[in-house]
Scaffold this active site. Structure first.
Site, PDB file in Angstrom:
ATOM      1  N   ASP A 266       0.862  -1.189   0.000  1.00 20.86           N
ATOM      2  CA  ASP A 266       0.000   0.000   0.000  1.00 20.86           C
ATOM      3  C   ASP A 266       0.893   1.233   0.000  1.00 20.86           C
ATOM      4  O   ASP A 266       2.127   1.125   0.150  1.00 20.86           O
ATOM      5  CB  ASP A 266      -0.998   0.001   1.179  1.00 20.86           C
ATOM      6  CG  ASP A 266      -0.302  -0.119   2.532  1.00 20.86           C
ATOM      7  OD1 ASP A 266       0.844   0.357   2.661  1.00 20.86           O
ATOM      8  OD2 ASP A 266      -0.901  -0.690   3.453  1.00 20.86           O
TER       9      ASP A 266
ATOM     10  N   LYS B 264      -4.197   0.314  -2.577  1.00 19.09           N
ATOM     11  CA  LYS B 264      -5.072  -0.321  -1.588  1.00 19.09           C
ATOM     12  C   LYS B 264      -5.802   0.730  -0.768  1.00 19.09           C
ATOM     13  O   LYS B 264      -5.230   1.761  -0.424  1.00 19.09           O
ATOM     14  CB  LYS B 264      -4.227  -1.191  -0.642  1.00 19.09           C
ATOM     15  CG  LYS B 264      -5.007  -1.851   0.472  1.00 19.09           C
ATOM     16  CD  LYS B 264      -4.098  -2.319   1.625  1.00 19.09           C
ATOM     17  CE  LYS B 264      -4.172  -1.379   2.805  1.00 19.09           C
ATOM     18  NZ  LYS B 264      -3.379  -1.810   3.971  1.00 19.09           N
TER      19      LYS B 264
HETATM   20  C1  R5P Z   1      -1.118  -0.417   6.415  1.00 14.86           C
HETATM   21  O1  R5P Z   1      -2.073   0.101   6.818  1.00 14.86           O
HETATM   22  C2  R5P Z   1      -0.053  -1.163   7.169  1.00 14.86           C
HETATM   23  O2  R5P Z   1       1.184  -0.803   6.615  1.00 14.86           O
HETATM   24  C3  R5P Z   1      -0.231  -2.652   7.060  1.00 14.86           C
HETATM   25  O3  R5P Z   1      -0.233  -3.001   5.697  1.00 14.86           O
HETATM   26  C4  R5P Z   1      -1.510  -3.097   7.661  1.00 14.86           C
HETATM   27  O4  R5P Z   1      -1.771  -2.429   8.847  1.00 14.86           O
HETATM   28  C5  R5P Z   1      -1.477  -4.576   7.891  1.00 14.86           C
HETATM   29  O5  R5P Z   1      -2.676  -4.939   8.494  1.00 14.86           O
HETATM   30  P1  R5P Z   1      -3.434  -6.247   8.024  1.00 14.86           P
HETATM   31  O6  R5P Z   1      -2.432  -7.355   8.083  1.00 14.86           O
HETATM   32  O7  R5P Z   1      -4.535  -6.403   9.036  1.00 14.86           O
HETATM   33  O8  R5P Z   1      -3.955  -5.994   6.667  1.00 14.86           O
END
Ligand code: R5P
Length: 301
Positions: A167, A190
């Site tokens: 992302d 994303k």
């Molecule tokens: C983005 O918001 C962060 O960098 C992570 O990609 C995210 O928090 C990962 O969370 P999850 O594994 O629940 O998608």
């Protein structure tokens, strides 16, 4: 000022190994829990000492956060000359702004609480947002686990690998890893719908027939990685996929979700303890020497 390491339960093992790197033992502290859930941490005599409280505020996030606050206060009251909060994983960093009216800014509130509890400085590792530092009035030292992760992978990263940020928030970390590997970067578009769901809308960059290394600050539920892998496969990435992430929260079905993905390696660090039964495919590298180096530098300063 004598150096002291106070270990919180959110990263007790990392605190012990960091202390070892500094030729010390972590302090023998206790945390009593009252039947109603209240925590009661206790430290020894720290008069005039240079104290580092190591506590990751990962799951259970609120309990570990309160434990950190109480340890900071306990150190102050035990006469510490200087108190540094070291939060290898810093929870609430994702709440750095209000997405909707009516929300709190959790990162800011947490920052205020840490300063009010008595921290003179804060040390963090790969925080979710670089905005975090600006939320603190006290000095913040930001460390990164990227060299640790990349050196673990260096010998096995396939020729032609593309480093992928799953992302936009992960672009900086991905670029750091890519610079060390002399690799190009691609970014998954994303948007987060909720804590457990995300929506993707394509890819910036070219991964066709190329191995990929996905780099992120954290794996929580694993839905971000799952979505990223789907996007990469849809864009023709080769089956050779590796993940490197600093913080492995692995909540809910994350381990099951990741195990079902076509991943060659998943490398994370020990900013969060993986308990007694970590998934066998999870490779955990220590950031103890990174923390110990930082403590040494801060003491010289
Ligand atoms: C983005 O918001 C962060 O960098 C992570 O990609 C995210 O928090 C990962 O969370 P999850 O594994 O629940 O998608």
């Amino acid at each position: 000022m004598a150096l002291r390491i106070v270990p919180g339960r959110g990263c007790a093992h990392l605190a012990a190994t960091t202390a070892q790197c500094l030729h010390l033992e972590a302090e023998a502290c206790s945390v009593e829990q009252f039947p109603d859930g209240e925590l009661r941490p206790c430290v020894g005599d720290l008069r005039d000492d240079d104290v580092y409280v190591l506590q990751s505020t990962g799951p259970p996030v609120n309990e570990h956060l309160v434990e950190l606050l109480l340890f900071l206060d306990a150190c102050r009251r035990a006469g510490a000359g200087r108190v540094t909060a070291v939060a290898p994983y810093f929870g609430y960093a994702r709440q750095d702004r209000r997405d909707r009216a009516g929300e709190a800014i959790g990162a800011r509130t947490t920052a205020d609480a840490i300063s009010a509890a008595g921290a003179d400085r804060l040390v963090i590792v790969d925080p979710h947002t670089s905005m975090l530092e600006s939320m603190f009035a006290i000095p913040v030292e930001t460390l990164t686990a990227v060299p640790t992760l990349v050196s673990t992978l260096a010998g096995t990263v396939s020729e032609g690998t593309v480093v992928v940020a799953p992302d936009l928030g992960a672009v900086k970390l991905a670029e750091r890893a890519a610079a060390r590997l002399h690799a190009p970067v691609a970014v998954v578009r994303k948007a987060r719908i909720s804590g457990t769901s995300v929506r993707t809308s394509g890819l910036l960059g070219d991964v066709a027939d190329r191995p990929v290394l996905i780099v992120d600050d954290m794996i929580s539920t694993g839905v971000t990685l799952e979505a990223a892998v789907q996007v990469l496969l849809a864009h023709g990435a080769a089956g050779d996929m590796t993940v490197a992430a600093t913080h492995a929260l692995l909540v809910g079905d994350a381990a099951k979700r990741l195990a079902a993905l076509p991943l060659r390696r998943v490398v994370v660090t020990d900013t969060l303890s993986q308990g007694t039964d970590p998934p066998p495919w999870l490779e955990v590298r220590s950031v103890a020497s990174v923390l110990a180096d930082a403590v040494g530098r801060l003491r010289r300063d």
